[in-house]
Design an enzyme around this catalytic site. Structure first.
Site, short mmCIF file in Angstrom:
data_model
loop_
_atom_site.label_atom_id
_atom_site.label_comp_id
_atom_site.label_asym_id
_atom_site.label_seq_id
_atom_site.Cartn_x
_atom_site.Cartn_y
_atom_site.Cartn_z
N PRO A 88 -47.30 -47.92 -38.54
CG PRO A 88 -49.37 -47.12 -38.89
CD PRO A 88 -48.38 -47.46 -39.63
CD GLU A 116 -56.29 -45.89 -46.78
OE1 GLU A 116 -56.69 -46.46 -45.69
OE2 GLU A 116 -56.24 -44.78 -47.01
NE ARG A 153 -27.74 -36.88 -31.95
CZ ARG A 153 -27.70 -37.27 -30.68
NH1 ARG A 153 -28.41 -38.32 -30.49
NH2 ARG A 153 -27.11 -36.44 -30.20
CG ASP A 168 -27.38 -37.64 -26.73
OD1 ASP A 168 -26.92 -37.06 -27.83
OD2 ASP A 168 -27.77 -38.82 -26.29
C1 4GO Z 1 -45.34 -45.33 -40.10
C2 4GO Z 1 -46.21 -45.32 -41.42
C3 4GO Z 1 -47.18 -43.75 -39.06
C4 4GO Z 1 -46.10 -44.48 -39.20
C5 4GO Z 1 -47.22 -44.31 -41.45
C6 4GO Z 1 -45.28 -44.59 -37.63
N1 4GO Z 1 -47.89 -43.88 -40.50
N2 4GO Z 1 -45.97 -44.11 -36.57
N3 4GO Z 1 -47.80 -44.49 -42.57
O1 4GO Z 1 -43.99 -44.91 -37.81
C7 4GO Z 1 -48.45 -47.08 -44.99
C8 4GO Z 1 -49.17 -46.04 -45.59
C9 4GO Z 1 -47.92 -46.83 -43.59
C10 4GO Z 1 -48.81 -44.97 -44.89
C11 4GO Z 1 -47.80 -45.18 -43.80
#
Ligand code: 4GO
Length: 245
Positions: A88, A116, A153, A168
């Site tokens: 994330p 985690e 794609r 697209d």
């Molecule tokens: C990627 C990995 C969200 C994303 C994740 C995302 N959450 N927004 N979780 O792309 C490490 C433990 C990261 C779970 C994973």
């Protein structure tokens, strides 16, 4: 294009790739997919892949040894492919990156975490962190699958002969214009007359206007800063029509 997933849950990857266009692309050999499971590289008696975090705190952290050994095995399967950790906190994945990767790479390695997350030291073996948006998931598999889908794609042949990913929405820079098929009237709602009269110039103009209108209403940030003459005229019409409503 070869996609290699470093994942503790290969079944999730296999299941998602077993349908529709991705399945067809895989069956035709246009794309390839492999999984490497860190658990297969865990050397202790219980094949453990996680452990408690140093410093305390909730949850478990993925141990570095099995993950890094799995990344090494993945690199051997896809030489030269960038190693992408789903996180994330990574840079946000976009259509343009899908296009670039499809054009420039022969493979992509996705490192999917759980719990985690990873021991920080694995990032020494990672080329970049990528996110699909500002939210946290239980694992990196779904984001990695979404990226495989978006990149596939752009691999020639995956969408079939006639369709093209370049044409697209997002690639064109605007949202998609509305599409209709039979019946002409559904629950009292009619297919716009212009789409049925066979005038291809008028149809192209109507579609451009609808794409501009959808973009203006939903994603004004995507509108061209300096529209050409025709777009400027259409946008003026759209604004006037919206004010009249
Ligand atoms: C990627 C990995 C969200 C994303 C994740 C995302 N959450 N927004 N979780 O792309 C490490 C433990 C990261 C779970 C994973």
């Amino acid at each position: 294009m070869k996609f290699v997933f470093v994942t503790l849950f290969p079944e999730q990857i296999q299941a998602a790739a077993g349908h529709s266009m991705l399945k067809r692309g895989l069956d035709a050999g246009l794309i390839e997919m492999e999984c490497v499971n860190p658990r297969d590289f865990s050397m202790d008696r219980h094949h453990s892949v996680d452990d408690a975090p140093f410093g305390g705190g909730v949850g478990m952290v993925l141990k570095p040894e099995p993950v890094v050994e799995a990344i090494r095995a993945a690199k051997a399967k896809a030489p030269g492919a960038p190693v992408i950790a789903m996180s994330p906190g990574g840079v946000t994945f976009r259509q343009e990156l899908a296009e670039t990767w499809a054009r420039e790479e022969t493979g992509l390695i996705f490192v999917c975490g759980h719990y985690e997350g990873f021991d920080e030291r694995i990032y020494h073996w990672v080329d970049r962190k990528v996110s699909i948006g500002d939210f946290v998931l239980t694992g990196g598999e779904l984001p990695a699958l979404m990226i495989m889908d978006a990149v596939s794609r752009f691999v020639p042949g995956v969408l079939g002969k006639l369709a093209s990913a370049e044409e697209d929405s997002f690639s064109s820079g605007l949202l998609e214009y509305p599409q209709y098929t039979r019946p002409v009237v559904f629950e009292g709602m009619e297919v716009p007359e212009v789409l049925r009269n066979g005038n291809h110039k008028l149809i192209a103009l109507w579609r451009r206007k609808q794409a501009l209108k959808a973009t203006l209403l939903l994603r004004p940030d995507m509108l061209p800063a300096e529209p050409d003459k025709q777009d400027a005229k259409l946008l003026k019409e759209i604004r006037e029509e919206l004010e009249a409503d």
